[in-house]
Design an enzyme around this catalytic site. Structure first.
Site, mmCIF file in Angstrom:
data_model
loop_
_atom_site.group_PDB
_atom_site.id
_atom_site.type_symbol
_atom_site.label_atom_id
_atom_site.label_comp_id
_atom_site.label_asym_id
_atom_site.label_seq_id
_atom_site.Cartn_x
_atom_site.Cartn_y
_atom_site.Cartn_z
ATOM 1 N N ASN B 25 0.856 -1.189 0.000
ATOM 2 C CA ASN B 25 0.000 0.000 0.000
ATOM 3 C C ASN B 25 0.888 1.233 0.000
ATOM 4 O O ASN B 25 1.870 1.295 0.747
ATOM 5 C CB ASN B 25 -0.917 -0.006 1.229
ATOM 6 C CG ASN B 25 -1.852 1.198 1.258
ATOM 7 O OD1 ASN B 25 -1.413 2.332 1.387
ATOM 8 N ND2 ASN B 25 -3.141 0.932 1.137
ATOM 9 N N SER B 48 -4.932 -0.262 -2.633
ATOM 10 C CA SER B 48 -5.243 1.123 -2.322
ATOM 11 C C SER B 48 -6.478 1.146 -1.430
ATOM 12 O O SER B 48 -7.440 0.427 -1.685
ATOM 13 C CB SER B 48 -5.485 1.888 -3.618
ATOM 14 O OG SER B 48 -5.720 3.240 -3.332
ATOM 15 N N GLU B 49 -6.436 1.978 -0.384
ATOM 16 C CA GLU B 49 -7.505 1.923 0.623
ATOM 17 C C GLU B 49 -8.839 2.438 0.106
ATOM 18 O O GLU B 49 -9.853 2.280 0.773
ATOM 19 C CB GLU B 49 -7.085 2.650 1.901
ATOM 20 C CG GLU B 49 -6.771 4.111 1.744
ATOM 21 C CD GLU B 49 -5.291 4.371 1.538
ATOM 22 O OE1 GLU B 49 -4.635 3.567 0.852
ATOM 23 O OE2 GLU B 49 -4.789 5.393 2.051
ATOM 24 N N ASN B 50 -8.854 3.053 -1.068
ATOM 25 C CA ASN B 50 -10.154 3.394 -1.654
ATOM 26 C C ASN B 50 -10.760 2.210 -2.408
ATOM 27 O O ASN B 50 -11.791 2.363 -3.057
ATOM 28 C CB ASN B 50 -10.072 4.641 -2.537
ATOM 29 C CG ASN B 50 -8.979 4.568 -3.573
ATOM 30 O OD1 ASN B 50 -8.023 3.796 -3.418
ATOM 31 N ND2 ASN B 50 -9.091 5.332 -4.626
ATOM 32 N N GLY B 51 -10.140 1.024 -2.299
ATOM 33 C CA GLY B 51 -10.835 -0.167 -2.756
ATOM 34 C C GLY B 51 -10.347 -0.779 -4.047
ATOM 35 O O GLY B 51 -11.132 -1.042 -4.970
#
Lengths: 237, 220, 237, 220
Positions: B25, B48-51
């Site tokens: 990440n 990526s933490e937005n999916g």
């Protein structure tokens, strides 16, 4: 047949948002996934004293061209208009931008309350509310300002913080396609916070690129089942 | 000749830490550049933490899709085998221990690996984003940052004075001057920027650095 | 290139399951979604003192024809073989069936420990483990035997029970298709507990109807991203 | 002529309670039959806790797909607009208040609406399945059951002696003899099976029943 969820435009879809309402705004914060038409309609509609729950605070029209050439309207406009009493989110303002976003200006003038929440905790608090649960324990924020005033618990030898669920009166979200029942699919990273917020509001209002007939969406690929969707607006951007 | 690494080179050095098959990440800002520097012959899966899992390099202007961005709002390119999911699942993955390496920016790192990367004086409205979750969830935390502030103040300090992201979470610090390991016995200076000596770097560092027995110049 | 996750058969895929391991078994309990080939392989492999986490206890081959004509093997065989020390699930035995399932017989002989968990709590405890959280509060089970010995908390005027996360050493799951990286899609209600269990185990082993090349699965429709999948067996049933 | 309703008829009567557009979950056993009796002109969306919304009637033998079952392990038929999801999401939907009506079987219901539907003497290994979540999460809980045990013991009791599913959760009880509303002031006998009088039904009921002012025979 059941209710007709299709609304002719964004203005009609947000017309009953009331002063003091709690509003979740989907997306990640920037252009993709943001329900821009609904936001602009809400700015026009003028409801006040709102509590806004969103991942980011929005950068406002002026700074937005630093994110996407040409710029775009975001929920910064709600802060600029003075419609917001409180913001809950993980990135009220971006450290890499000048301190001129509508929310940051308002905050520096002491005119808006703010609750800053780690992004994973934000997602989980929303999911927790959506799932009818009472709260959960997470390690994110242990030993930081986030833990302040919160109950902590040692579980299997590790320290956790107790976090409460979040709910909303309205969720404004963006999806790619809706069928007329309200089943939703998203597009790429424009999915992000939209599906979790859709599940946590009394009234979920979605703007979509396209409305399709029932039966056109693959039942295996529907991300938000229709029970979570109350109003649909087809809105190009 | 003495030089400081630029952002691209810091990112390149950080990307060398990605093992073959690693799930990585990349935090907001400079870390995002690492996507362009995967070492030859290795496969890395960027989350990526937005999916999103398994995206490629940053997108060139012509192919920018603003519905396909990394967590720094930068459009990225697709790769076969990638997948999209919501923010809830993205953070299950992060807190659940499925991220092998996270690269984060920082304002300060302390000698015991405390990280401060989201707030600074005069900017009360900036937020931590996903940093706190990533710092406690990822197996390995690499920080990329400039060694000092614009005013020349050290960023590697005895104790963080800026608001913390997480305690004792940083494993490796890569700056424009040095590569520093956070070990049980303190900060180990492993590599220096070309032309810099250990004492010169120590002078710009508040925390004590112990030069590694194999201390060397960063090879690029 | 990364690890090769493809295994030639179910026997090889479960060969290192150790005595005392905690095993999640996917599916809902009956035929659809049950990793039958992996279960049979584990029965052959013979690991003992297992803790099995599954929605149902399995009815065993004899009773299974009451569910599906012709019958099928389920995880009842693990109880029949005496491989299981403890069962955690929501339906150890079906009240509508005779009390002759392998688990119920064993339980009545006092030869197996059992922890009965409401089904939603079971799903959430697994998801909680998968998400690295420390526990959560739910209203399911308040005022019942499920609340016994558990911490309770009043949140917004309602009583909740504290529940802890569940983890496993191995998850045996069933999907419809895997690509060679390990991305998974499911088929209809055979999805059920499989995706949540896939996320909560150190080693997730999946049996699929078909393995396809990377790039063949729609990135928007992948339910289990490949980071959660460690071993893949193509196994017809 | 006195008669008891059969299971199909109990299910048919229960299905009358489904409003147009309602989201309905059907519990294990007899409630599953309700899927075959949606009132003419109404649309009902059946949710199943194994991860399905919007299925149709029970499948005929020729079209049975054992990867498309309701929570009673019975194959059901597809309908346009249906969707599949995992057990975690299925129960988010249930606990989150999106089920308008759940129909559950029962061993006992008490006069204040306590429900006991998963355990009975001598069967220590049966489990509650999704019943506890459904009983606390659904907006309205309808119980369908036989009025008495095989031995003629009342199932509608002052206090449940079997293990509880949830307290004060039942709104309506539909048996082979009666339709009974659980109200603030106690159990209201609303409808009787053909040929049965209120006193005759009270005789087979441990809890006190108050005949409704509009008490009538069940119309089918």
């Amino acid at each position: 047949m059941a209710v007709n969820k299709l609304f002719p435009n964004a203005d009609k879809a947000v017309s009953d948002v009331f002063d003091g309402a709690t509003i979740m705004i989907g997306g990640f914060g920037s252009y993709g996934g943001l329900p821009i038409n609904l936001i602009v309609a809400l700015a026009k509609q003028g409801a006040n004293d709102l509590t806004v729950i969103a991942n980011m605070g929005g950068v406002g029209l002026e700074l937005s061209s630093r994110i996407k050439p040409g710029g775009y309207q975001d929920h910064g406009i709600l802060f600029k208009n003075g419609q917001v009493k409180k913001f809950i989110g993980s990135v009220p303002a971006l450290g890499g931008m000048p301190p001129t976003s509508p929310l940051e200006k308002l905050y520096n003038e002491g005119k808006v309350e703010m609750e800053t929440v780690p992004q994973g905790t934000l997602a989980e608090r929303i999911r927790c509310g959506a799932g009818g649960l009472g709260g959960f324990y997470t390690r994110a924020g242990v030993g930081t300002v986030v833990a302040k005033g919160k109950e902590t618990k040692i579980i299997n030898g590790k320290e956790y913080i107790f976090e409460l669920p979040l709910y909303a009166d309205f969720a404004l979200i963006k999806a790619h396609k809706a069928d007329t029942l309200g089943n939703l699919v998203y597009r790429k990273t424009a999915r992000c916070f939209n599906p979790v917020m859709a599940m946590a509001a009394k009234t979920t209002i979605v703007e979509v690129d396209e409305v399709v007939p029932v039966g056109q969406l693959d039942p295996e690929a529907i991300i938000t089942p229709h029970v979570y969707v109350h109003r649909i607006v087809e809105a190009r951007r | 000749m003495k030089s400081r690494l630029d952002e691209q080179t810091i990112a390149l050095r950080a990307a060398r830490e990605f093992a073959d098959g690693a799930v990585v990440n990349l935090g907001y800002g400079m870390p995002g550049l690492c996507a362009n520097f995967i070492p030859e012959g290795r496969t890395v899966y960027f989350q990526s933490e937005n999916g999103m899992l398994g995206y490629g390099s940053l997108a060139a202007d012509a192919e920018k899709d603003y519905e396909m961005i990394n967590a720094s709002d930068q459009p990225v390119t697709p790769l076969p085998g990638m997948s999209f999911f919501d923010s809830g699942i993205a953070f299950d993955m992060i807190r659940g221990g499925h991220i092998d390496v996270v690269v984060l920016g920082a304002y300060q790192v302390s000698e015991n690996g405390d990280l401060a990367n989201w707030g600074r004086p005069g900017r009360g409205a900036t937020g931590m984003g996903g940093g706190m979750d990533l710092a406690v969830g990822a197996k390995r935390v690499i920080v990329t940052m400039l060694h000092t502030t614009k005013e020349g103040e050290p960023r590697i300090v005895k104790n963080c004075t800026y608001p913390l992201t997480a305690r004792q979470c940083v494993n490796l610090i890569i700056t424009d001057l040095a590569v520093i390991e956070v070990a049980e016995r303190g900060l180990i200076l492993k590599e220096t920027a070309p032309g810099w000596t250990a004492p010169e770097i120590q002078d710009l560092t508040e925390a004590k650095l112990t030069p590694d027995k194999d201390l060397k110049e960063i090879e690029l």
